[in-house]
Design a protein around this motif. Structure first.
Motif, PDB file in Angstrom:
ATOM      1  N   UNK A 159     -56.388 -62.939   7.423  1.00  9.79           N
ATOM      2  CA  UNK A 159     -56.794 -62.009   8.483  1.00  9.79           C
ATOM      3  C   UNK A 159     -56.127 -60.648   8.311  1.00  9.79           C
ATOM      4  N   UNK A 160     -54.841 -60.646   7.979  1.00 10.83           N
ATOM      5  CA  UNK A 160     -54.117 -59.389   7.777  1.00 10.83           C
ATOM      6  C   UNK A 160     -54.696 -58.625   6.591  1.00 10.83           C
ATOM      7  N   UNK A 161     -54.903 -59.317   5.484  1.00 10.57           N
ATOM      8  CA  UNK A 161     -55.424 -58.679   4.270  1.00 10.57           C
ATOM      9  C   UNK A 161     -56.820 -58.104   4.512  1.00 10.57           C
ATOM     10  N   UNK A 162     -57.682 -58.871   5.160  1.00 10.85           N
ATOM     11  CA  UNK A 162     -59.052 -58.401   5.401  1.00 10.85           C
ATOM     12  C   UNK A 162     -59.072 -57.203   6.340  1.00 10.85           C
ATOM     13  N   UNK A 163     -58.219 -57.216   7.364  1.00 12.45           N
ATOM     14  CA  UNK A 163     -58.170 -56.083   8.288  1.00 12.45           C
ATOM     15  C   UNK A 163     -57.707 -54.820   7.576  1.00 12.45           C
ATOM     16  N   UNK A 222     -45.159 -67.175  12.799  1.00  5.51           N
ATOM     17  CA  UNK A 222     -45.196 -66.418  14.058  1.00  5.51           C
ATOM     18  C   UNK A 222     -45.111 -64.915  13.794  1.00  5.51           C
ATOM     19  N   UNK A 223     -44.287 -64.535  12.828  1.00  9.63           N
ATOM     20  CA  UNK A 223     -44.162 -63.113  12.509  1.00  9.63           C
ATOM     21  C   UNK A 223     -45.461 -62.553  11.934  1.00  9.63           C
ATOM     22  N   UNK A 224     -46.143 -63.349  11.121  1.00 15.23           N
ATOM     23  CA  UNK A 224     -47.442 -62.907  10.585  1.00 15.23           C
ATOM     24  C   UNK A 224     -48.423 -62.699  11.732  1.00 15.23           C
ATOM     25  N   UNK A 225     -48.399 -63.612  12.704  1.00 17.20           N
ATOM     26  CA  UNK A 225     -49.276 -63.482  13.863  1.00 17.20           C
ATOM     27  C   UNK A 225     -48.976 -62.216  14.651  1.00 17.20           C
ATOM     28  N   UNK A 226     -47.684 -61.918  14.845  1.00 13.67           N
ATOM     29  CA  UNK A 226     -47.301 -60.692  15.554  1.00 13.67           C
ATOM     30  C   UNK A 226     -47.722 -59.459  14.758  1.00 13.67           C
ATOM     31  N   UNK A 279     -56.046 -47.850   3.867  1.00 17.05           N
ATOM     32  CA  UNK A 279     -55.186 -48.862   3.265  1.00 17.05           C
ATOM     33  C   UNK A 279     -55.953 -49.723   2.265  1.00 17.05           C
ATOM     34  N   UNK A 280     -55.216 -50.340   1.350  1.00 13.23           N
ATOM     35  CA  UNK A 280     -55.720 -51.502   0.616  1.00 13.23           C
ATOM     36  C   UNK A 280     -54.530 -52.292   0.090  1.00 13.23           C
ATOM     37  N   UNK A 281     -54.685 -53.606   0.028  1.00 11.81           N
ATOM     38  CA  UNK A 281     -53.592 -54.481  -0.398  1.00 11.81           C
ATOM     39  C   UNK A 281     -53.638 -54.681  -1.911  1.00 11.81           C
ATOM     40  N   UNK A 282     -52.464 -54.777  -2.509  1.00 11.17           N
ATOM     41  CA  UNK A 282     -52.397 -55.004  -3.951  1.00 11.17           C
ATOM     42  C   UNK A 282     -51.857 -56.390  -4.285  1.00 11.17           C
TER      43      UNK A 282
END
Length: 256
Positions: free
Chosen positions: A32-36, A183-187, A43-46
């Motif tokens: 979810x984080x990467x897609x957002x 939990x941190x990823x969710x936050x 932005x883009x993720x590497x």
């Protein structure tokens, strides 16, 4: 080349590459984080890893330095059971190490301000070891990371050096760290949603204000004229760089 266009070219090239990680895909908890992030133009993720518990054999050369070719006896992105570790340890022939590695994410950002926004999201979400680097070609990278890892040696030359009870104790700690990591990823995802929403609203209001205000229009035209003056561009770059040093992240100048 226009910086925005160059960033778009870098993004297209990066997202078109095959995933060369061992798993070959984005971890479930990080999707979810990467897609957002990749859906946003700034932005883009590497690279990314949602966090994992792993057992490595021959992971160090005796001086604590990571060896390039070590044997992965076990890797999981879920809570781990003692029986799984004990079974995997039967394959150890060298110095086996149990590790928990927390979530890590590398994001290329369009501007330093975009990186600062994302850095604030990361720190507020518990990833307090996050930092920004600026490459010699102008690439702005943000690393999202934290320090709640775990690394404990279990065998030496294939011989188990600890009790099963101690391994069970270590796994209790590692699994707790895994849950906190999740939990941190969710936050992070929730804070990121709010941040990009605020940014979208802010940009929208700015465009409407500029369109309806002839003074803003004339001012922007003057600024566009100044953009062709090399001395003006250089001064603006120094101001931006100085402003970037105010963030709490570590800002380094390095190679891309």
């Amino acid at each position: 080349m226009d910086r925005s266009a160059e960033f778009g070219r870098w993004k297209a090239q990066s997202l078109s590459k095959a995933d060369l990680s061992r798993k070959g895909s984005v971890d479930e908890d990080a999707v979810d984080v990467v897609e957002l992030l990749n859906s946003r133009e700034e932005f883009f993720t590497t690279s990314s890893c949602a966090g994992r518990i792993l057992l490595l054999d021959g992971s160090t050369n005796g001086s604590g330095v990571q060896k390039q070719h070590c044997c992965w006896l076990l890797v999981t992105h879920k809570p781990c059971a003692k029986n799984d570790v004990m079974a995997a340890l039967k394959g150890a022939t060298s110095d086996a190490v149990l590790k928990f590695e927390p979530f890590i994410l590398h994001v290329q950002c369009r501007t330093l301000q975009d990186a600062r926004t994302l850095h604030s999201v990361a720190v507020d979400s518990g990833f307090r070891n996050s930092g920004i680097t600026v490459g010699t070609r102008g690439k702005i990278m943000l690393a999202v990371r934290s320090t709640h890892g775990l690394e404990v040696p279990l065998t030496h030359k294939g011989k188990l050096m600890v009790t099963e009870e101690y391994i069970e104790f270590l796994l209790t700690i590692a699994n707790q760290k895994m849950e906190e990591n999740k939990r941190r990823i969710g936050r992070f995802y929730t804070c990121l949603q709010h941040a990009v929403k605020r940014e979208t609203i802010s940009n929208s209001h700015s465009k409407i204000k500029e369109k309806n205000n002839p003074l803003c229009t004339r001012k922007n035209r003057r600024n566009q004229g100044k953009a062709h003056d090399p001395s003006t561009t250089e001064d603006n770059g120094r101001e931006l760089e100085a402003d970037g040093l105010e963030i709490s992240a570590a800002l380094f100048l390095g190679d891309d």
